[in-house]
Scaffold this motif. Structure first.
Motif, short mmCIF file in Angstrom:
data_model
loop_
_atom_site.label_atom_id
_atom_site.label_comp_id
_atom_site.label_asym_id
_atom_site.label_seq_id
_atom_site.Cartn_x
_atom_site.Cartn_y
_atom_site.Cartn_z
N ASP A 135 38.88 -17.00 -88.78
CA ASP A 135 39.49 -16.90 -87.45
C ASP A 135 39.46 -15.45 -86.96
O ASP A 135 39.28 -15.21 -85.75
N ALA A 138 35.94 -14.75 -85.74
CA ALA A 138 35.78 -15.33 -84.40
C ALA A 138 36.44 -14.46 -83.35
O ALA A 138 35.90 -14.25 -82.25
N SER A 144 33.89 -18.33 -80.87
CA SER A 144 34.73 -19.30 -81.57
C SER A 144 33.96 -20.08 -82.63
O SER A 144 34.57 -20.74 -83.48
N ASN A 147 35.01 -19.57 -86.22
CA ASN A 147 36.36 -19.85 -86.71
C ASN A 147 36.33 -20.84 -87.87
O ASN A 147 35.33 -21.52 -88.13
#
Length: 597
Positions: A135, A138, A144, A147
């Motif tokens: 995370d 990301a 993203s 993630n």
């Protein structure tokens, strides 16, 4: 004792898998142009080569500087991983610059120089990292796709959970729903019990607040102590060479060449206003229609970029390299898990020390492994590991922000070994030992990798700057106290005799710090030297799609792209990076094909 027995091991007649399509010299290559050229056949390069060549429309050349993994018996037998490095033909044999934080010691820094790279010579501990690691990747890249949730599709493609070598009942040692049984790399729990197992687990029950039991360390929630997973299948090592390359051998669109060190990337023109790199020097020129992918690791990748004129212009000119792209981030931001080996004398002859010291026991264990792939030789270095945090009240947090990936990520790791586990110091000729080896998981020290010459065969300067910050030394000092406290549990009474050497006598913080600086080295998890950052960022080496900033036709897929070292032994996270990297390339290839269809 291990080293003295190795000639017998290498000379033994074992039946090992034979290789398929493979060139031992780049001059033997029939083709000189491919869609993609991958430099480095380690944890990442082997994955990318295997995944790209699944598409018969894509031609791939995989270049490896080292030798084949075929027939190297210690690289097959798990416990003999201790003999594979340093200072062997399988090792790049890097050495750090003198480290002020380690009393000016220069330490060996093994990296695999063989098909499979470091996955063919490492200690095989398998994890994916904490959910917060990915995370954070990301977040800092603005993508993203990095993630934790998205990356689990690649975890399924990577992991194949198999039964342990001894086929014991695994109930209570893992959570089945967190694992895949269909991936490329075989992963198993310990296949050989040790006297530490029940004691470690009992301590998590007695001291459950400070040392909680974690029912599964692979599922993203890594805090606590649990059973260790390893890349082992049927008592043998599972590496990127065996798990990814072996199924790909013989594909007509995949050429693999070994004994071929890439020395430079050649600029081949321009793509708009930016330079294009589509040729790599590997004794003879090889060209890529689409991309060159660097998978040479945290040392090899930045060094090759610098040799090719991509790096800090001032530093490049100083060593006789003409700059092509000024990027001062190349080779910077190196971080690693510093390793602190703590060893105790124990009252039990059933440790691996006895096997390594006694030829009769060694030969008996070898015979057992040959007959049915079980016993001590089928095991990893540790049956349990733990991922720990400093207390929130720790004094260091009054002046230093918490560097962990998040509140559910660790500051240090505990590795429980049933023997003398100190990679840089040989075991004494007598005695039996246990180890609680500490790895610094959230270091704040940052180092560099920098070429010192335009000669590609002169190794780069590797300067991790170990223990150069207050947080790093504070954490390791505290880890010694915590390890000693762990052994005060009832389960260890009468088993542990005394700490080895200064470990037994150090009491004050100053004494412990002196001990830490004297014995700390590395667990060989370098990352960050070609770090990814957000697209358009003024720092970093690659964009979130792993393409080199300011360059056309060049991508990096290996551990060097990770901005922070993860809460894991790095082979697992690098496998996931490579799986997604291969998908990103396939997507771009399909888009390019559609433009011409």
């Amino acid at each position: 004792m291990i080293a003295s027995l190795l000639p017998w091991v290498f000379a033994s007649a074992f039946v090992l898998p034979s290789l398929g399509k493979l060139y031992h010299n780049p001059s033997k290559l029939v083709n000189t142009t491919y869609d993609y050229i991958i430099v480095g056949a380690g944890a990442a390069g082997a994955v990318v080569a295997a995944r790209l060549s699944e598409d018969p429309r894509i031609s791939v050349l995989l270049v490896e500087a080292g030798i084949s993994n075929e027939g190297i018996v210690p690289a097959t037998i798990p416990l003999l991983s201790l003999s594979l490095t340093p200072n062997t033909i399988l090792d790049w044999n890097f050495t750090t610059t003198p480290q002020p934080g380690l009393n000016n010691r220069a330490i060996s820094y093994p990296r695999g120089r063989v098909l499979g790279g470091s996955t063919s010579v490492n200690y095989m501990v398998y994890m994916r990292g904490s959910a917060e690691d990915f995370d954070r990747y990301a977040s800092v890249t603005g993508d993203s796709g990095w993630n934790w949730k998205n990356m689990q599709q690649y975890a399924k493609k990577n992991e194949k959970l198999v039964a342990p070598a001894d086929s014991h009942n695994m109930t209570g040692e893992y959570i089945p729903s967190l694992h895949s049984t269909s991936g490329a790399i075989s992963v198993s729990l310990s296949g050989n019990p040790t006297p530490l197992d029940s004691r470690v687990i009992a301590t998590t029950q007695e001291f459950s607040s400070e040392f909680p039991f974690n029912p599964d360390l692979v599922g993203g929630n890594i805090l606590g102590i649990g059973w260790a997973f390893a890349s082992i299948d049927n008592g043998t090592r599972s590496s990127s060479a065996t798990g990814y390359l072996s199924p790909a051998y013989g594909r007509p669109n995949l050429d693999i060449v070994i004994n071929a060190q890439a020395t430079k990337l050649e600029e081949t023109g321009n793509f708009g206003t930016i330079p294009s790199f589509r040729r790599v020097l590997v004794a003879e020129n090889a060209g890529a229609r689409h991309e060159i992918i660097l998978s040479s690791g945290a040392f090899g990748t930045p060094a090759l970029l610098q040799l090719s004129g991509i790096g800090d212009s001032t530093e490049l000119r100083a060593v006789g390299v003409a700059p092509v792209v000024h990027n001062p981030s190349v080779g910077k931001n190196m971080s690693d898990h510093a390793l602190l080996p703590n060893v105790w004398n124990v009252n039990n002859p059933d440790t691996y020390d006895s096997i390594f010291r006694n030829p009769d026991l060694f030969n008996a264990s070898m015979a057992q492994w040959i007959n049915n792939r079980t016993g001590a030789f089928a095991s990893n270095i540790a049956n349990q590991i733990g991922w720990m945090r400093l207390p929130e009240s720790a004094s260091i947090f009054r002046t230093v922000p918490d560097p962990a990936a998040g509140p559910n990520s660790s500051h240090f790791e505990m590795i429980f070994g049933n023997f003398w586990l100190n990679p840089t110091t040989p075991a004494p000729p007598a005695g039996n030992f246990m180890s609680i080896t500490i790895a610094l998981i959230s270091p704040t020290s940052r180092g560099s990798v920098q070429i010192s010459s335009s000669n590609p065969f002169i190794k780069p300067l590797v300067d991790p700057k170990f223990l150069s910050t207050n947080f790093d030394i504070f954490t390791l000092v505290e880890s010694v106290k915590i390890s000693k406290r762990f052994l005060t549990a009832k389960a260890w009474k009468g088993y542990v005799r005394s700490g080895v050497g200064e470990l037994e006598t150090v009491k004050t913080d100053a004494e412990i710090e002196a001990y830490v600086r004297k014995v700390t080295n590395t667990i060989w998890h370098p990352v960050g030297t070609a770090m990814m950052s957000a697209k358009g960022a003024s720092y970093g080496v690659v964009d979130p799609d792993l393409k080199v900033k300011g360059v056309d036709g060049l991508r990096v897929i290996d551990g060097s792209v990770l901005p922070f070292v993860p809460n894991a032994h790095t082979q697992g996270p690098i496998y996931l990076i490579a799986e997604r990297g291969a998908d990103l390339i396939k997507k771009d290839f399909q888009a390019a094909i559609c433009l011409t269809c």
